[in-house]
Design a protein around this motif. Structure first.
Motif, PDB file in Angstrom:
ATOM      1  N   LEU A   1      -0.129   7.098   3.525  1.00 42.97           N
ATOM      2  CA  LEU A   1       1.149   7.805   3.576  1.00 42.97           C
ATOM      3  C   LEU A   1       0.869   9.291   3.732  1.00 42.97           C
ATOM      4  CD1 LEU A   1       4.275   7.580   3.268  1.00 42.97           C
ATOM      5  CD2 LEU A   1       3.934   7.951   0.820  1.00 42.97           C
ATOM      6  N   THR A   2       1.598   9.935   4.634  1.00 45.12           N
ATOM      7  CA  THR A   2       1.364  11.350   4.898  1.00 45.12           C
ATOM      8  C   THR A   2       2.678  12.132   4.850  1.00 45.12           C
ATOM      9  OG1 THR A   2       0.284  12.903   6.417  1.00 45.12           O
ATOM     10  CG2 THR A   2       1.599  11.133   7.412  1.00 45.12           C
ATOM     11  N   ASP A   3       2.564  13.430   5.044  1.00 49.57           N
ATOM     12  CA  ASP A   3       3.678  14.381   5.132  1.00 49.57           C
ATOM     13  C   ASP A   3       4.301  14.735   3.796  1.00 49.57           C
ATOM     14  OD1 ASP A   3       4.008  15.712   7.434  1.00 49.57           O
ATOM     15  OD2 ASP A   3       5.849  14.735   8.046  1.00 49.57           O
ATOM     16  N   PHE A   4       3.519  14.771   2.721  1.00 53.09           N
ATOM     17  CA  PHE A   4       3.980  15.411   1.493  1.00 53.09           C
ATOM     18  C   PHE A   4       3.941  16.923   1.698  1.00 53.09           C
ATOM     19  CE2 PHE A   4       2.511  11.335  -0.137  1.00 53.09           C
ATOM     20  CZ  PHE A   4       3.543  11.002  -0.996  1.00 53.09           C
TER      21      PHE A   4
ATOM     22  N   LEU B   1       6.411  14.214  -7.716  1.00 59.66           N
ATOM     23  CA  LEU B   1       6.629  14.525  -6.304  1.00 59.66           C
ATOM     24  C   LEU B   1       7.387  13.383  -5.653  1.00 59.66           C
ATOM     25  CD1 LEU B   1       5.850  16.751  -4.241  1.00 59.66           C
ATOM     26  CD2 LEU B   1       3.887  15.349  -3.619  1.00 59.66           C
ATOM     27  N   VAL B   2       8.544  13.689  -5.060  1.00 60.91           N
ATOM     28  CA  VAL B   2       9.351  12.715  -4.332  1.00 60.91           C
ATOM     29  C   VAL B   2       9.175  12.985  -2.847  1.00 60.91           C
ATOM     30  CG1 VAL B   2      11.665  11.779  -3.971  1.00 60.91           C
ATOM     31  CG2 VAL B   2      10.999  12.615  -6.238  1.00 60.91           C
TER      32      VAL B   2
ATOM     33  N   GLN C   1      20.855  11.417  -0.757  1.00 60.43           N
ATOM     34  CA  GLN C   1      20.389  12.555   0.038  1.00 60.43           C
ATOM     35  C   GLN C   1      21.493  13.047   0.956  1.00 60.43           C
ATOM     36  OE1 GLN C   1      16.555  10.220   1.109  1.00 60.43           O
ATOM     37  NE2 GLN C   1      16.113  12.334   1.601  1.00 60.43           N
ATOM     38  N   ILE C   2      22.256  12.118   1.511  1.00 62.26           N
ATOM     39  CA  ILE C   2      23.333  12.488   2.432  1.00 62.26           C
ATOM     40  C   ILE C   2      24.414  13.276   1.716  1.00 62.26           C
ATOM     41  CG2 ILE C   2      25.138  11.559   3.941  1.00 62.26           C
ATOM     42  CD1 ILE C   2      23.271   9.131   4.382  1.00 62.26           C
ATOM     43  N   SER C   3      24.730  12.838   0.506  1.00 61.39           N
ATOM     44  CA  SER C   3      25.827  13.482  -0.228  1.00 61.39           C
ATOM     45  C   SER C   3      25.376  14.708  -1.003  1.00 61.39           C
ATOM     46  CB  SER C   3      26.467  12.473  -1.190  1.00 61.39           C
ATOM     47  OG  SER C   3      25.521  12.027  -2.142  1.00 61.39           O
ATOM     48  N   GLY C   4      24.083  15.000  -0.996  1.00 64.97           N
ATOM     49  CA  GLY C   4      23.596  16.191  -1.680  1.00 64.97           C
ATOM     50  C   GLY C   4      23.430  16.034  -3.171  1.00 64.97           C
ATOM     51  N   ARG C   5      23.429  14.792  -3.665  1.00 67.00           N
ATOM     52  CA  ARG C   5      23.225  14.556  -5.092  1.00 67.00           C
ATOM     53  C   ARG C   5      21.739  14.681  -5.442  1.00 67.00           C
ATOM     54  NH1 ARG C   5      25.398   8.791  -5.653  1.00 67.00           N
ATOM     55  NH2 ARG C   5      25.245   8.809  -3.367  1.00 67.00           N
ATOM     56  N   PRO C   6      21.416  14.841  -6.718  1.00 67.40           N
ATOM     57  CA  PRO C   6      19.997  14.908  -7.112  1.00 67.40           C
ATOM     58  C   PRO C   6      19.260  13.635  -6.726  1.00 67.40           C
ATOM     59  CG  PRO C   6      21.426  15.638  -8.910  1.00 67.40           C
ATOM     60  CD  PRO C   6      22.326  15.056  -7.866  1.00 67.40           C
ATOM     61  N   VAL C   7      17.994  13.789  -6.370  1.00 67.38           N
ATOM     62  CA  VAL C   7      17.196  12.630  -5.967  1.00 67.38           C
ATOM     63  C   VAL C   7      15.993  12.486  -6.887  1.00 67.38           C
ATOM     64  CG1 VAL C   7      17.916  12.832  -3.562  1.00 67.38           C
ATOM     65  CG2 VAL C   7      15.782  13.903  -4.307  1.00 67.38           C
ATOM     66  N   ASP C   8      15.535  11.254  -7.021  1.00 64.11           N
ATOM     67  CA  ASP C   8      14.282  10.970  -7.715  1.00 64.11           C
ATOM     68  C   ASP C   8      13.551   9.899  -6.927  1.00 64.11           C
ATOM     69  OD1 ASP C   8      15.533   8.539  -8.355  1.00 64.11           O
ATOM     70  OD2 ASP C   8      16.086   9.190 -10.372  1.00 64.11           O
ATOM     71  N   GLY C   9      12.572   9.260  -7.542  1.00 66.68           N
ATOM     72  CA  GLY C   9      11.759   8.297  -6.825  1.00 66.68           C
ATOM     73  C   GLY C   9      12.537   7.134  -6.240  1.00 66.68           C
ATOM     74  N   ARG C  10      13.732   6.874  -6.749  1.00 61.90           N
ATOM     75  CA  ARG C  10      14.501   5.740  -6.231  1.00 61.90           C
ATOM     76  C   ARG C  10      15.061   6.006  -4.835  1.00 61.90           C
ATOM     77  NH1 ARG C  10      18.074   5.121 -11.532  1.00 61.90           N
ATOM     78  NH2 ARG C  10      18.013   7.382 -11.179  1.00 61.90           N
TER      79      ARG C  10
ATOM     80  N   GLN D   1       0.819  -1.207   0.000  1.00 61.42           N
ATOM     81  CA  GLN D   1       0.000   0.000   0.000  1.00 61.42           C
ATOM     82  C   GLN D   1       0.858   1.264   0.000  1.00 61.42           C
ATOM     83  OE1 GLN D   1      -3.561  -0.271   2.684  1.00 61.42           O
ATOM     84  NE2 GLN D   1      -2.828  -2.353   3.053  1.00 61.42           N
ATOM     85  N   VAL D   2       1.934   1.257   0.777  1.00 64.10           N
ATOM     86  CA  VAL D   2       2.831   2.417   0.796  1.00 64.10           C
ATOM     87  C   VAL D   2       3.511   2.573  -0.563  1.00 64.10           C
ATOM     88  CG1 VAL D   2       4.850   3.449   1.871  1.00 64.10           C
ATOM     89  CG2 VAL D   2       3.214   2.204   3.279  1.00 64.10           C
ATOM     90  N   ALA D   3       3.940   1.456  -1.146  1.00 66.81           N
ATOM     91  CA  ALA D   3       4.607   1.513  -2.449  1.00 66.81           C
ATOM     92  C   ALA D   3       3.687   2.082  -3.514  1.00 66.81           C
ATOM     93  CB  ALA D   3       5.077   0.111  -2.853  1.00 66.81           C
ATOM     94  N   SER D   4       2.425   1.677  -3.487  1.00 63.44           N
ATOM     95  CA  SER D   4       1.476   2.203  -4.456  1.00 63.44           C
ATOM     96  C   SER D   4       1.312   3.709  -4.315  1.00 63.44           C
ATOM     97  CB  SER D   4       0.125   1.505  -4.274  1.00 63.44           C
ATOM     98  OG  SER D   4      -0.823   1.979  -5.195  1.00 63.44           O
ATOM     99  N   ALA D   5       1.262   4.187  -3.074  1.00 64.73           N
ATOM    100  CA  ALA D   5       1.151   5.632  -2.832  1.00 64.73           C
ATOM    101  C   ALA D   5       2.380   6.373  -3.338  1.00 64.73           C
ATOM    102  CB  ALA D   5       0.945   5.891  -1.344  1.00 64.73           C
ATOM    103  N   LEU D   6       3.560   5.836  -3.062  1.00 67.35           N
ATOM    104  CA  LEU D   6       4.792   6.501  -3.487  1.00 67.35           C
ATOM    105  C   LEU D   6       4.903   6.552  -5.009  1.00 67.35           C
ATOM    106  CD1 LEU D   6       7.242   5.018  -0.855  1.00 67.35           C
ATOM    107  CD2 LEU D   6       6.667   7.445  -1.119  1.00 67.35           C
ATOM    108  N   ASP D   7       4.607   5.454  -5.665  1.00 71.93           N
ATOM    109  CA  ASP D   7       4.697   5.456  -7.125  1.00 71.93           C
ATOM    110  C   ASP D   7       3.698   6.429  -7.738  1.00 71.93           C
ATOM    111  OD1 ASP D   7       6.754   3.652  -7.089  1.00 71.93           O
ATOM    112  OD2 ASP D   7       5.581   1.937  -7.804  1.00 71.93           O
ATOM    113  N   ALA D   8       2.511   6.549  -7.134  1.00 72.44           N
ATOM    114  CA  ALA D   8       1.532   7.523  -7.628  1.00 72.44           C
ATOM    115  C   ALA D   8       2.069   8.941  -7.494  1.00 72.44           C
ATOM    116  CB  ALA D   8       0.212   7.370  -6.876  1.00 72.44           C
TER     117      ALA D   8
END
Length: 333
Positions: free
Chosen positions: A168-171, A142-143, A200-209, A129-136
């Motif tokens: 899932l909350t806190d977008f 939105l990441v 995220q730690i190193s400050g590189r660009p992030v995406d859904g992964r 259920q969480v995965a489905s929300a994140l992929d949506a």
């Protein structure tokens, strides 16, 4: 400024019973370093909501305020059964606030603290259920960036085949947004470090992964009773996320098949390109390793269909079943 102090100093708030932007505050239901969440009454529509008030210093930053408004509107536009609906996001009297659906259940943090590791079937249901929300959310550009048990709400499900309904909350309140305010600095993150991706730690660009990584850390904890990396201090934990291989889950859960270790090794890879492409692809692989595939004895939900599409080539032996995770206050219904 006494109202601001009472919100975030840890003392009881003086807002109980008061009205904020058309909402009468009833009681506090959660707090962190940058926000307090209240159960409140929407006086215009006569409904109960969860009202999140953000730290006053965030509202003073123009960049954050604009990004917050934009991302909250994007989140509000996503119509998904496992994303907490956002009713309103705005500013009043120098405070940014978000009004959301009030979920009467608990969050995954409290459930894990109270019950420890979950049965495989229950962990797989929640993960799906969480995965489905994140992929949506990713499909809308939105990441989340802050997937953790405290942001996963677990309510009573609809029937014995769906014993939990997960939100899932806190977008709209992301670490990227906060870093633009001076609220965070290099090497410092808001909240726990247990689920943060190496990029995220190193400050590189992030995406859904990066959410694939965070979700994998959470699901690992639902099965092991603790996150994959445990260290004595924050710097050691940051180092582990970036350079250490995750321990085999089967060293803790000897009842699980060895195939789950391979799934987590991929989901927790240090580079995004080495991970599963989507959250549902990760969950499909995990569910196949744990249970042999998605359950089929009930009409498929949208989550089931999405997982099946990500894993259509895998055999589907009969599923195993487990008791529901969610129990209403006072014991089983």
């Amino acid at each position: 400024m006494s109202r601001e102090t009472s919100l975030f100093s840890g003392r009881p708030s003086d807002l109980i019973g008061r009205q904020v932007a058309g909402y009468r505050i009833e009681r506090e239901i959660g707090r962190g370093g940058m926000a307090v969440v209240y159960r409140a009454r929407d006086l215009r529509l006569e409904r109960t909501v969860a009202l999140k008030l953000l730290a006053p210093e965030l509202a003073r930053n123009d960049t954050f305020r604009k990004r917050f408004t934009h991302e909250s509107r994007v989140a509000a536009a996503i119509d998904h059964p496992h994303i907490v609906p956002v009713f309103e996001a705005d500013e009043t009297d120098g405070l940014l606030y978000i009004a959301m659906r009030y979920v009467a259940g608990s969050d995954l943090r409290h459930l894990l603290d109270g019950r420890g590791p979950l049965p495989p079937a229950a962990a797989a249901r929640i993960a799906a259920q969480v995965a489905s929300a994140l992929d949506a959310a990713h499909e809308h550009g939105l990441v989340h960036r802050d997937v953790k048990p405290g942001n996963i709400l677990v309510d009573r499900g609809t029937d014995s085949d769906h014993p939990e309904h997960v939100y899932l909350t806190d977008f709209g309140l992301t670490k990227k947004s906060l870093s633009l305010t001076g609220f965070t600095t290099v090497g410092q993150f808001v909240g726990t470090l247990d689920y943060v991706a190496p990029e995220q730690i190193s400050g590189r660009p992030v995406d859904g992964r990066c959410d694939v990584y965070g979700l994998a850390c959470v699901v690992y904890e639902t099965l092991a009773g603790h996150p994959p990396f445990r260290r004595d201090d924050d710097m050691a934990l940051l180092w582990a996320h970036q350079y250490d291989e995750p321990p085999h889950l089967t060293a803790t859960r000897t009842d699980l098949p060895p195939a789950v270790d391979e799934v987590f090794a991929q989901a927790l890879a240090k580079t995004p390109d080495a991970r599963h492409a989507t959250c549902l692809t990760f969950v499909a692989a995990l569910r196949a390793a744990l249970l042999g595939g998605p359950p089929e004895r009930h009409p498929p939900t949208e989550v089931d269909r999405r997982i099946a599409a990500a894993d259509e080539e895998r055999p589907k032996p009969p599923p195993r079943w487990a008791a529901p995770v969610f129990e209403p206050p006072g014991g089983p219904a």
